[in-house]
Design a protein around this motif. Structure first.
Motif, PDB file in Angstrom:
ATOM      1  N   TYR A  38       0.836  -1.193   0.000  1.00  0.00           N
ATOM      2  CA  TYR A  38       0.000   0.000   0.000  1.00  0.00           C
ATOM      3  C   TYR A  38       0.874   1.248   0.000  1.00  0.00           C
ATOM      4  CZ  TYR A  38       0.948   0.697   4.999  1.00  0.00           C
ATOM      5  OH  TYR A  38       1.556   0.901   6.212  1.00  0.00           O
ATOM      6  N   ALA A  39       0.230   2.372  -0.306  1.00  0.00           N
ATOM      7  CA  ALA A  39       0.842   3.694  -0.178  1.00  0.00           C
ATOM      8  C   ALA A  39      -0.157   4.577   0.554  1.00  0.00           C
ATOM      9  CB  ALA A  39       1.170   4.281  -1.547  1.00  0.00           C
ATOM     10  N   VAL A  40       0.367   5.535   1.324  1.00  0.00           N
ATOM     11  CA  VAL A  40      -0.484   6.466   2.047  1.00  0.00           C
ATOM     12  C   VAL A  40       0.331   7.735   2.300  1.00  0.00           C
ATOM     13  CG1 VAL A  40       0.094   5.673   4.387  1.00  0.00           C
ATOM     14  CG2 VAL A  40      -2.183   6.648   3.943  1.00  0.00           C
ATOM     15  N   THR A  41      -0.354   8.841   2.444  1.00  0.00           N
ATOM     16  CA  THR A  41       0.307  10.106   2.740  1.00  0.00           C
ATOM     17  C   THR A  41       0.135  10.415   4.223  1.00  0.00           C
ATOM     18  OG1 THR A  41      -0.158  10.876   0.507  1.00  0.00           O
ATOM     19  CG2 THR A  41       0.472  12.537   2.110  1.00  0.00           C
ATOM     20  N   TYR A  42       1.256  10.403   4.956  1.00  0.00           N
ATOM     21  CA  TYR A  42       1.252  10.697   6.388  1.00  0.00           C
ATOM     22  C   TYR A  42       1.541  12.178   6.629  1.00  0.00           C
ATOM     23  CZ  TYR A  42       1.345   5.775   7.784  1.00  0.00           C
ATOM     24  OH  TYR A  42       1.029   4.460   7.989  1.00  0.00           O
ATOM     25  N   PRO A  43       1.009  12.734   7.728  1.00  0.00           N
ATOM     26  CA  PRO A  43       1.252  14.139   8.043  1.00  0.00           C
ATOM     27  C   PRO A  43       2.576  14.378   8.772  1.00  0.00           C
ATOM     28  CG  PRO A  43      -0.213  13.213   9.655  1.00  0.00           C
ATOM     29  CD  PRO A  43       0.038  12.133   8.625  1.00  0.00           C
ATOM     30  N   ALA A  44       3.323  13.322   9.043  1.00  0.00           N
ATOM     31  CA  ALA A  44       4.632  13.393   9.703  1.00  0.00           C
ATOM     32  C   ALA A  44       5.319  12.050   9.436  1.00  0.00           C
ATOM     33  CB  ALA A  44       4.471  13.612  11.201  1.00  0.00           C
ATOM     34  N   LYS A  45       6.591  11.975   9.804  1.00  0.00           N
ATOM     35  CA  LYS A  45       7.337  10.731   9.585  1.00  0.00           C
ATOM     36  C   LYS A  45       6.749   9.617  10.463  1.00  0.00           C
ATOM     37  CE  LYS A  45      11.891   8.700   9.553  1.00  0.00           C
ATOM     38  NZ  LYS A  45      13.315   8.879   9.806  1.00  0.00           N
ATOM     39  N   PRO A  46       6.343   8.494   9.855  1.00  0.00           N
ATOM     40  CA  PRO A  46       5.734   7.423  10.648  1.00  0.00           C
ATOM     41  C   PRO A  46       6.774   6.529  11.325  1.00  0.00           C
ATOM     42  CG  PRO A  46       5.720   6.823   8.341  1.00  0.00           C
ATOM     43  CD  PRO A  46       6.287   8.222   8.420  1.00  0.00           C
ATOM     44  N   THR A  47       6.338   5.919  12.417  1.00  0.00           N
ATOM     45  CA  THR A  47       7.107   4.874  13.081  1.00  0.00           C
ATOM     46  C   THR A  47       6.456   3.545  12.742  1.00  0.00           C
ATOM     47  OG1 THR A  47       5.775   5.053  15.079  1.00  0.00           O
ATOM     48  CG2 THR A  47       7.794   6.370  14.989  1.00  0.00           C
ATOM     49  N   GLN A  48       7.134   2.446  13.044  1.00  0.00           N
ATOM     50  CA  GLN A  48       6.606   1.127  12.720  1.00  0.00           C
ATOM     51  C   GLN A  48       6.656   0.212  13.930  1.00  0.00           C
ATOM     52  OE1 GLN A  48       8.049  -0.715   9.147  1.00  0.00           O
ATOM     53  NE2 GLN A  48       8.329   1.240   8.135  1.00  0.00           N
ATOM     54  N   ASP A  49       5.739  -0.744  13.960  1.00  0.00           N
ATOM     55  CA  ASP A  49       5.716  -1.753  14.992  1.00  0.00           C
ATOM     56  C   ASP A  49       5.021  -2.985  14.431  1.00  0.00           C
ATOM     57  OD1 ASP A  49       6.139  -2.933  17.464  1.00  0.00           O
ATOM     58  OD2 ASP A  49       4.453  -1.942  18.436  1.00  0.00           O
ATOM     59  N   ALA A  50       5.241  -4.113  15.072  1.00  0.00           N
ATOM     60  CA  ALA A  50       4.572  -5.358  14.673  1.00  0.00           C
ATOM     61  C   ALA A  50       4.201  -6.110  15.939  1.00  0.00           C
ATOM     62  CB  ALA A  50       5.483  -6.196  13.786  1.00  0.00           C
ATOM     63  N   ARG A  51       3.035  -6.706  15.933  1.00  0.00           N
ATOM     64  CA  ARG A  51       2.538  -7.473  17.074  1.00  0.00           C
ATOM     65  C   ARG A  51       1.651  -8.606  16.562  1.00  0.00           C
ATOM     66  NH1 ARG A  51       4.993  -4.184  19.941  1.00  0.00           N
ATOM     67  NH2 ARG A  51       4.400  -3.170  21.852  1.00  0.00           N
ATOM     68  N   GLU A  52       1.423  -9.547  17.453  1.00  0.00           N
ATOM     69  CA  GLU A  52       0.439 -10.584  17.181  1.00  0.00           C
ATOM     70  C   GLU A  52      -0.854 -10.147  17.862  1.00  0.00           C
ATOM     71  OE1 GLU A  52       0.657 -14.812  18.783  1.00  0.00           O
ATOM     72  OE2 GLU A  52       1.481 -14.986  16.749  1.00  0.00           O
ATOM     73  N   VAL A  53      -1.964 -10.211  17.139  1.00  0.00           N
ATOM     74  CA  VAL A  53      -3.261  -9.794  17.661  1.00  0.00           C
ATOM     75  C   VAL A  53      -4.170 -11.015  17.706  1.00  0.00           C
ATOM     76  CG1 VAL A  53      -5.244  -8.279  17.292  1.00  0.00           C
ATOM     77  CG2 VAL A  53      -2.950  -7.490  16.685  1.00  0.00           C
ATOM     78  N   ARG A  54      -4.900 -11.149  18.795  1.00  0.00           N
ATOM     79  CA  ARG A  54      -5.817 -12.293  18.944  1.00  0.00           C
ATOM     80  C   ARG A  54      -7.164 -11.959  18.314  1.00  0.00           C
ATOM     81  NH1 ARG A  54      -3.193 -15.623  22.536  1.00  0.00           N
ATOM     82  NH2 ARG A  54      -1.976 -14.533  24.109  1.00  0.00           N
ATOM     83  N   PHE A  55      -7.547 -12.807  17.386  1.00  0.00           N
ATOM     84  CA  PHE A  55      -8.863 -12.726  16.753  1.00  0.00           C
ATOM     85  C   PHE A  55      -9.630 -13.977  17.140  1.00  0.00           C
ATOM     86  CE2 PHE A  55      -6.178 -10.048  14.145  1.00  0.00           C
ATOM     87  CZ  PHE A  55      -6.986  -8.950  13.903  1.00  0.00           C
ATOM     88  N   ALA A  56     -10.927 -14.007  16.873  1.00  0.00           N
ATOM     89  CA  ALA A  56     -11.735 -15.188  17.188  1.00  0.00           C
ATOM     90  C   ALA A  56     -11.167 -16.436  16.513  1.00  0.00           C
ATOM     91  CB  ALA A  56     -13.187 -14.966  16.773  1.00  0.00           C
ATOM     92  N   SER A  57     -10.582 -16.254  15.337  1.00  0.00           N
ATOM     93  CA  SER A  57     -10.023 -17.379  14.587  1.00  0.00           C
ATOM     94  C   SER A  57      -8.632 -17.778  15.077  1.00  0.00           C
ATOM     95  CB  SER A  57      -9.945 -17.018  13.106  1.00  0.00           C
ATOM     96  OG  SER A  57      -9.110 -15.880  12.943  1.00  0.00           O
TER      97      SER A  57
END
Length: 181
Positions: A38-57
């Motif tokens: 994807y591409a997106v226009t941010y209003p400032a320099k973005p930071t990044q993170d990654a996590r595991e998220v619990r879903f019903a599945s």
């Protein structure tokens, strides 16, 4: 990490962005995320993170990019599914939307359909948009405006969250700039 914690991850990213920010108030920049496609226009320099998220599945990996300007957080979350499964994609979209609205104690906000751009000559994809305002569990009033879309083995959450709603132009500029590549 539970769905109600997704917003807390955004807040942690925002705190990092605030500490690292040395840019003018709205310093718009286009960011291409090759892994998330994807591409997106941010209003400032973005930071990044990654996590595991619990879903019903079950647990799924989620990568986030976020930028903060004043009291507003502009973020894109990408959940990677184990395969291209339309039913699972829709379930994850529904859970992300429900979790986001639960964080502002607003369960009655009705989503509307939006068309999400794709790069090149690809036709836009249908997605959902939702906006709400409510009091979070920390007793602070929050505003959220988000779009959700799934494609292939990815589900995208594009969100603006703030204690004070930013200008409509800034919210629309960010949300409308999101393009699947």
């Amino acid at each position: 990490m539970s769905m109600n914690r997704v917003v807390h991850v955004c807040a942690m990213l925002a705190a990092t962005a605030v500490l690292a920010a040395c840019s003018p108030r709205y310093d718009w920049r286009e960011v291409h995320d090759k892994e998330g496609a994807y591409a997106v226009t941010y209003p400032a320099k973005p930071t990044q993170d990654a996590r595991e998220v619990r879903f019903a599945s079950g647990p799924l990996p989620m990568r986030m990019q976020a930028a903060r300007v004043d009291a507003a957080l502009f973020a894109v979350g990408v959940v990677t599914l184990p395969n291209d499964d339309a039913t699972l994609r829709q379930t994850v979209v529904d859970e992300l939307q429900h979790g986001l609205l639960a964080n502002v104690n607003e369960s009655t906000a009705a989503p509307t359909q939006v068309m999400v751009r794709q790069a090149g000559d690809a036709p836009p994809l249908p997605g959902l948009a939702v906006s709400a305002q409510g009091v979070a569990s920390d007793k602070v009033e929050r505003y959220v405006s988000a779009r959700f879309v799934g494609r292939g083995n990815h589900v995208y959450q594009v969100v603006v969250m703030a204690t004070k709603a930013p200008g409509k132009e800034q919210v629309e500029q960010f949300l409308d700039s999101f393009t699947l590549e």
